[in-house]
Design an enzyme around this catalytic site. Structure first.
Site, mmCIF file in Angstrom:
data_model
loop_
_atom_site.group_PDB
_atom_site.id
_atom_site.type_symbol
_atom_site.label_atom_id
_atom_site.label_comp_id
_atom_site.label_asym_id
_atom_site.label_seq_id
_atom_site.Cartn_x
_atom_site.Cartn_y
_atom_site.Cartn_z
ATOM 1 C CE LYS A 251 -4.148 2.023 2.263
ATOM 2 N NZ LYS A 251 -4.924 1.887 2.885
ATOM 3 C CD GLU A 339 -19.038 -2.987 9.538
ATOM 4 O OE1 GLU A 339 -18.330 -2.616 9.585
ATOM 5 O OE2 GLU A 339 -19.092 -4.211 9.315
ATOM 6 N NE ARG A 367 -20.506 -3.444 6.485
ATOM 7 C CZ ARG A 367 -20.300 -3.945 5.145
ATOM 8 N NH1 ARG A 367 -20.640 -3.433 4.073
ATOM 9 N NH2 ARG A 367 -19.267 -4.727 5.248
#
Length: 590
Positions: A251, A339, A367
């Site tokens: 990244k 979640e 969610r």
């Protein structure tokens, strides 16, 4: 060091993947250099998600080079990494408008380009969406490829495994590419991360989990080796059924600071494109971010109360639970992009006498709706939900605005709902909640800075269901909820005829005060940083109707439409919730 793309650069001649496919394969490495330069130069001044897009430059080029997009369908999970994709698919010339009002979305968006085959913004949807497309193609007799690119943090989510589980028993023409860089926004966590680490090191002794799910697995391969990626993608085009390619990337690849500080450079704000150094803001003391008020306050409370625990689904830095994870690591939990698990984990802890602060962005709590109802509220478990990023969040746009929480929470029995007006109110409701409530509570607060520099005041208990009066007047009553009170107070500062009430609680409402207001004022205005459908204003209308009041009640808030991206101030202006708009509106009523 990075400079603007030169006049005769390859990238200048590419306006769609058709031109990309005309290049010689040996030229693609140079194109990757130019694409990184382009992204860095734009994001340095316009801001945005940097590290993820830099990490998949070679993969992005290779996918559009090998596959016949947009006929072959490419789905990016979340979409943080899709800047290179946007630049190569006809949006190079207006990429400088990225995330700005009226400009390009920061995420793939179906009505923006035919190359954006599925709108994203929340994680772990790509496999299910791509599988749905692949099955549809089969049913229609179409011969096309469907590629889902998903990160190692997102694939650990339950929904991703649901998609993998289904895909493994189909013969759909699906390719899942795992972009494994060991980080989402914060470093990836959990047993699956350790499994992938072992695979990369060659120390994994158990069966390959993806082969066990009936995928044709290949990799891991170097995600920055253009020739290797292209060779493997061409091979996979010839393989039928569900396929899984594991690639290893870095990244922030190509910018030293972004590689070395991947959390900070996920979305670094403005920085120097030549040096990579962040552009520091003024040293003038400013009010804290609401997330930091939460983070410092939970640490302070947890040191006094041994039963307090903190939970976040993959947002320790964004929520500032990181402070507690650093100081009290055995009582602070990052559960990954999960979640539903976070909410029920909190519920389980609450049954045993712990006091869980479950910190989830408002838009992500959607969610876990069933878990809020079934596992928490139905059982009256005193979980403390801290809903960060409530209201308009700005440049991340429609997928990230937290403008539905009051509506979807207000209908649930046994749930207290509170919105602090400022940092001190947030601090005090956290203190109040951990003293012991008989019911769960949801506390919603916005992204960004508050208004009070000297916010760390001694704790004070808040009476549940009690509003406060901020200004007294005789003609109009304004009822606000949450931090939008700041705009209201500025708008009516010199209007002595106007009363202003900070209701604080959407549930339970301060009914005693509401009876007083409805008896005294013919004209009432409700104002909220939330959709007008089913929110705070609706609660006031329902109360008035149920009690046979005939007052004129004007409900102001976010209209029943998806609000796009842009700076919060400009978005407020566009929907008439800014100070000037409110002032003019109230003046007209006067």
């Amino acid at each position: 060091m990075y400079f603007c793309v030169v006049q005769d650069a390859l990238l200048n001649h590419i306006n769609s993947p058709k031109e990309l496919r005309l290049l010689k394969q040996e030229d693609l490495k140079q194109l990757a250099i130019e694409l990184r330069e382009f992204i860095i130069n734009i994001v340095a001044t316009k801001e945005g998600h940097l590290g993820a897009s830099l990490g998949v430059v070679e993969l992005t080029i290779a996918l559009h080079y090998v596959f016949n997009t947009p006929i072959d369908q490419l789905i990016w999970d979340v979409g943080h990494q899709a800047y290179g994709h946007k630049i190569l698919t006809g949006r190079k010339d207006n990429f400088h408008t990225n995330r700005q009002l009226g400009g390009l979305s920061g995420f793939p968006k179906r009505d923006e380009s035919v190359y954006d085959t599925f709108g994203v913004g929340h994680s772990s949807t790509s496999i299910s969406a791509a599988l749905g497309m692949a099955i549809a193609s089969q049913l229609k007799g179409e011969d096309k490829h469907h590629i889902a690119v998903i990160g190692d943090a997102s694939i650990a989510s339950g929904m991703a495994f649901e998609g993998l589980n289904h895909a493994g028993v189909t013969n759909a023409n699906l390719l899942v590419i795992l972009n494994d860089n060991a980080i989402g926004i914060d470093p990836s966590v959990g047993a699956l991360k350790q499994y992938l680490t072992n695979v990369k090191k060659g120390t994994q002794k158990q069966d390959n989990i993806f082969e066990a799910l009936n995928f044709d697995y290949s990799g891991p391969i170097d995600g920055h080796d253009m020739n290797t990626i292209i060779l493997e993608l061409k091979r996979l085009k010839t393989v039928k059924g569900p396929k899984f390619l594991h690639i290893i990337t870095t990244k922030g690849k190509g910018l030293k600071q972004a590689e070395e500080n991947q959390v900070k450079y996920h979305a670094p704000g403005k920085f120097n494109a030549n040096t990579g150094d962040l552009i520091t803001k003024s040293n003038i003391e400013q009010p804290p971010k609401y997330q930091d008020v939460f983070g410092h306050t939970i640490v302070e409370l947890a040191k006094q109360n041994q039963n307090i625990v903190g939970i976040t689904p993959a947002m320790p830095t964004g929520s500032s639970l990181k402070y507690m994870m650093d100081e009290i690591p055995d009582r602070a939990f990052d559960v990954g992009i999960a979640e539903q698990h976070a909410v029920t984990l909190a519920a389980g802890m609450a049954t045993q006498g712990l006091i869980p602060f479950c910190n989830i962005y408002s838009t992500f709590l959607q969610r876990a709706y069933d878990q809020i109802i079934h596992d928490v509220a139905l059982q009256k478990l005193p979980v403390i939900f801290c809903l960060d990023r409530a209201g308009l969040v700005g440049e991340d746009g429609a997928t990230h605005h937290g403008v539905f929480d009051l509506s979807y929470l207000r209908c649930i029995p046994n749930l207290i709902i509170f919105a602090p007006r400022n940092e001190i109110e947030l601090r005090n409701i956290m203190y109040t909640a951990q003293l012991g409530l008989d019911l769960p509570i949801a506390i919603r607060y916005p992204r960004g800075r508050g208004t009070i520099i000297d916010w760390k005041q001694p704790f004070s208990k808040i009476d549940i269901g009690k509003a406060v009066t901020l200004q007294n007047g005789e003609t109009i009553a304004v009822l606000s909820i949450g931090t939008i009170a700041k705009n209201v107070s500025k708008a009516i500062k010199y209007m002595e005829e106007v009363s202003h009430y900070d209701m604080r609680f959407v549930k339970p409402l301060d009914e005693t005060l509401l009876h007083h207001i409805l008896k005294k004022y013919n004209t009432i205005i409700t104002i909220e940083d939330h959709t007008v459908e089913g929110g705070f204003g609706s609660a006031i209308l329902e109360f008035a109707a149920n009690n046979n009041y005939k007052n004129k009640i004007n409900v102001l808030g976010i209209p029943n439409t998806f609000i796009e991206h842009g700076h919060v101030n400009k978005l407020q202006q566009s929907i008439h919730l800014d100070v000037n708009s409110l002032r003019h509106y109230i003046n007209r009523l006067l």
